[in-house]
Design a protein around this motif. Structure first.
Motif, mmCIF file in Angstrom:
data_model
loop_
_atom_site.group_PDB
_atom_site.id
_atom_site.type_symbol
_atom_site.label_atom_id
_atom_site.label_comp_id
_atom_site.label_asym_id
_atom_site.label_seq_id
_atom_site.Cartn_x
_atom_site.Cartn_y
_atom_site.Cartn_z
ATOM 1 N N TYR A 106 -17.965 32.304 5.829
ATOM 2 C CA TYR A 106 -17.764 33.247 4.730
ATOM 3 C C TYR A 106 -17.814 32.598 3.347
ATOM 4 N N GLY A 107 -17.839 31.256 3.299
ATOM 5 C CA GLY A 107 -17.815 30.560 2.015
ATOM 6 C C GLY A 107 -16.417 30.076 1.690
ATOM 7 N N GLY A 108 -16.330 29.164 0.728
ATOM 8 C CA GLY A 108 -15.025 28.670 0.311
ATOM 9 C C GLY A 108 -14.615 27.370 0.967
ATOM 10 N N GLU A 109 -15.585 26.562 1.420
ATOM 11 C CA GLU A 109 -15.255 25.280 2.040
ATOM 12 C C GLU A 109 -14.591 24.330 1.042
ATOM 13 N N ASP A 110 -14.969 24.431 -0.225
ATOM 14 C CA ASP A 110 -14.428 23.517 -1.228
ATOM 15 C C ASP A 110 -12.919 23.655 -1.384
ATOM 16 N N PHE A 111 -12.375 24.859 -1.165
ATOM 17 C CA PHE A 111 -10.931 25.040 -1.347
ATOM 18 C C PHE A 111 -10.202 25.283 -0.028
ATOM 19 N N ALA A 112 -10.810 24.901 1.087
ATOM 20 C CA ALA A 112 -10.122 24.933 2.382
ATOM 21 C C ALA A 112 -9.217 23.711 2.477
ATOM 22 N N CYS A 113 -7.932 23.905 2.621
ATOM 23 C CA CYS A 113 -6.975 22.792 2.606
ATOM 24 C C CYS A 113 -6.807 22.233 4.015
ATOM 25 N N VAL A 114 -7.838 21.538 4.451
ATOM 26 C CA VAL A 114 -7.918 21.009 5.808
ATOM 27 C C VAL A 114 -8.080 19.500 5.750
ATOM 28 N N ARG A 167 -11.116 20.435 -3.042
ATOM 29 C CA ARG A 167 -9.845 20.857 -3.633
ATOM 30 C C ARG A 167 -8.935 19.670 -3.882
ATOM 31 N N TYR A 168 -8.984 18.664 -3.020
ATOM 32 C CA TYR A 168 -8.100 17.513 -3.170
ATOM 33 C C TYR A 168 -8.501 16.636 -4.348
ATOM 34 N N HIS A 169 -9.739 16.753 -4.818
ATOM 35 C CA HIS A 169 -10.166 16.011 -6.011
ATOM 36 C C HIS A 169 -9.520 16.581 -7.269
ATOM 37 N N GLU A 170 -9.034 17.802 -7.182
ATOM 38 C CA GLU A 170 -8.513 18.504 -8.355
ATOM 39 C C GLU A 170 -7.005 18.374 -8.519
ATOM 40 N N LYS A 208 -4.423 12.402 -11.777
ATOM 41 C CA LYS A 208 -5.390 13.170 -11.013
ATOM 42 C C LYS A 208 -6.027 12.291 -9.936
ATOM 43 N N THR A 209 -6.374 12.930 -8.817
ATOM 44 C CA THR A 209 -7.037 12.216 -7.726
ATOM 45 C C THR A 209 -8.279 11.487 -8.223
ATOM 46 N N ASP A 210 -8.465 10.269 -7.727
ATOM 47 C CA ASP A 210 -9.639 9.461 -8.056
ATOM 48 C C ASP A 210 -10.629 9.588 -6.892
ATOM 49 N N PRO A 211 -11.697 10.386 -7.018
ATOM 50 C CA PRO A 211 -12.634 10.603 -5.901
ATOM 51 C C PRO A 211 -13.279 9.325 -5.382
#
Length: 593
Positions: free
Chosen positions: A414-422, A546-549, A556-559
């Protein structure tokens, strides 16, 4: 009682018969995590799917179960419906002591019952009873009926599943004695796939305590540390719910699907708030003097009869995070009400709450609509979440069916992989920084308790990849040993190496006491070997954007640092299962039965 082998009950659900076997390896694998991995190596099938009837569902205890306080957990080992790889989950309650008094170190469930069934096991009996009439019943109703069907008290443990397990959800748990759970990675669905609604373990035997002067002396030392000092007071008083304020202050508490890491609404769901307004009583697992189980209450009104029903709900940090801050719910009673619905369905509370948090953000962004969710999903709306939990447990439609397979499965569709907290599975409640994100993502159980990664983040802000990986690898060795004992990890401050050695020697396990580090390394390596054999690949695991943000007290997280740490930790894990490493630990000699 003290023996150099494991006494294991093998149950064939298809025939309703069982047999007891003696499995060598007590001094090499101890019990618990080590025994679970050993038994899967002997009876499991790495290349067959998780729901193959011949795959084993294993429950194992440790060498000191029944002999010392907080040696009170059982390890459940299985091939997971979540990722189709080897997994384990831990639970307290009464199952460990029930197994000890039934004189088993482990039980192995194989096969599939012809109809929905419940297995009753004791020292001298085995019965597989048809319970088809329990199909679709929730966890509470199932427990009540099974208690009336199978007599016994004291050392009796009742394990059961709800609708989520029957529907083969990757998030289904096994409820253990009402207030504890084999929670993560879908153990409940393994029971469901075997047509197994419940397991009743009757600890109907007895055993003599060690007859020497040293055992009572060491026992009293341990008992006094747990009851006369403040080493365990945190867990009895506010419990782990006290972590909410601490993590919120550190900007490490996930809010509204980790769109924020702290919030002023913390006052409504703090540990103090739950204790002041909702707490009814404390309870304890069998054999534990601490009493860390905190029971709050929910009240439900039946309008037609003008009556009220009160139910007790166990809470601690992880359930409050996942059904509270993660969903933007800031009323303690509303949080307990959502937990209550999750309990009925037989869902893992962390996976269920985090999955619905992702669904809420996806709903807000228009990626899904009420066609998928059936009910509007809004952060903070407890009534909506209660209904959504029911639909999730029932796998009500195509959307909820996808979500039961894991948040990333639904996000890919459905979309939204970037903000899936997995992080390997739906995250635990520690947005503490890069070390934790990597440790949970790649860790064996994808659990915050696989290592002290979250603790490292709270104490260190240096970006030292080598030092972090050294810490994670060393820390995992000790945890692999203690979860083979099987000790409650809350007691790891009491059960340091010196104390564990004294306990083991006082009851006659001198060889184990003298080789704890080597045993920890061996257990860790065997678990990872089986995991790799079933398809694990650290490079295939990604950490969502999401974890980069996220911003914590460290910034802030360092990618770039996150990626380097993930790569190095993955390499370290691979090294654990190299041919030379396995040969050195004697793991090349295990032969399948």
């Amino acid at each position: 009682m003290i023996r150099d082998y494991f006494r294991v009950l093998i149950v064939d659900l298809a025939t309703g018969k069982g047999n007891v076997v003696n499995v060598e390896g007590r001094n090499e694998f101890v019990g618990g995590s080590g025994l679970g991995a050993l038994l899967f190596s002997l009876y499991g099938y790495t290349q067959r799917p998780w729901d193959d009837p011949d795959q084993p569902l294993i429950f194992s205890i440790g060498a000191l179960t029944g002999l010392f306080p907080l040696m009170s957990k059982t390890v459940c080992s299985f091939k997971s419906p979540y990722h189709d790889q080897f997994a384990e989950s831990h639970a307290g309650g009464r199952s460990a002591l029930a197994l000890r008094f039934a004189d088993y170190d482990a039980i192995v469930m194989k096969g599939r019952a012809p109809r929905l069934s419940c297995v009753s096991i004791g020292m001298n009996h085995l019965e597989v009873k048809d319970v088809q009439f329990l199909a679709g019943k929730d966890v509470f109703a199932t427990g009540k009926i099974l208690r009336s069907m199978f007599s016994g008290s004291g050392h009796r443990s009742i394990l059961r599943i709800g609708p989520a397990g029957e529907n083969l959800s990757g998030m289904a748990c096994i409820n253990a004695d009402s207030y504890r759970h084999f929670g993560r990675l879908g153990s409940g669905s393994v029971m469901g796939s075997k047509n197994l609604k419940g397991i009743v373990i009757q600890g109907d035997g007895s055993f003599a305590l060690p007859d020497n002067n040293e055992y009572p002396k060491v026992f009293n030392e341990v008992y006094k540390k747990m009851t006369d000092t403040d080493m365990m007071s945190k867990y009895h008083n506010l419990g782990t719910a006290a972590n909410l304020d601490v993590l919120n202050e550190l900007k490490s508490l996930p809010w509204r699907n980790l769109q924020a890491s702290n919030d002023e609404g913390i006052g409504g769901i703090s540990g103090e708030k739950f204790a002041d307004d909702t707490l009814l009583r404390n309870a304890a697992c069998a054999g534990c003097p601490v009493g860390c189980i905190h029971l709050g209450f929910v009240r439900e009104k039946f309008m037609e009869q003008n009556q009220y029903l009160y139910r007790q709900v166990a809470y601690d940090y992880e359930p409050i995070f996942s059904t509270g801050s993660m969903l933007g719910v800031t009323d303690a009673f509303h949080v307990l009400a959502i937990m209550d619905e999750i309990e009925k369905a037989g869902l893992d509370v962390m996976s269920g709450g985090v999955a619905l948090a992702w669904a809420t953000e996806a709903f807000e962004k228009g990626l899904i609509t009420e066609k998928e969710t059936i009910v509007p999903l809004v952060f903070g709306d407890a009534e909506g979440y209660k209904k959504a939990v029911y639909y999730l447990g029932q796998a009500e439609n195509e959307f909820y069916s996808a979500l039961t397979k894991g948040t990333l499965v639904a996000a890919k569709k459905y979309g939204g992989e970037d903000f899936a907290c997995v992080l390997g599975q739906e995250m635990a409640g520690y947005a503490t920084g890069e070390t934790f994100y990597v440790a949970e993502s790649l860790g064996f159980r994808h659990s915050h308790l696989d290592s002290g990664g979250y603790s490292w983040d709270q104490k260190n802000d240096k970006k030292d990849v080598k030092a972090i990986c050294d810490f994670l690898i060393k820390d995992e060795t000790g945890r692999a040993f203690i979860t083979s004992m099987v000790a409650c990890l809350f007691g790891r401050g009491v059960y340091n190496d010196e104390q564990l050695s004294a306990c083991l020697k006082s009851v006659g396990y001198d060889e184990i006491a003298e080789n704890m580090d080597t045993i920890g390394e061996r257990v860790r390596a065997l678990r990872w070997k089986v995991r790799f054999d079933t398809g694990y690949d650290p490079d295939a695991i990604s950490i969502p954007k999401r974890y980069h943000e996220v911003t914590t007290w460290k910034g802030k997280t360092d990618p770039k640092f996150l990626a380097e740490l993930k790569q190095e930790y993955g390499n370290r894990i691979r090294d654990l299962v190299s041919k030379d490493a396995l040969t050195k630990l004697g793991l090349d000699k295990i032969k399948k039965n």
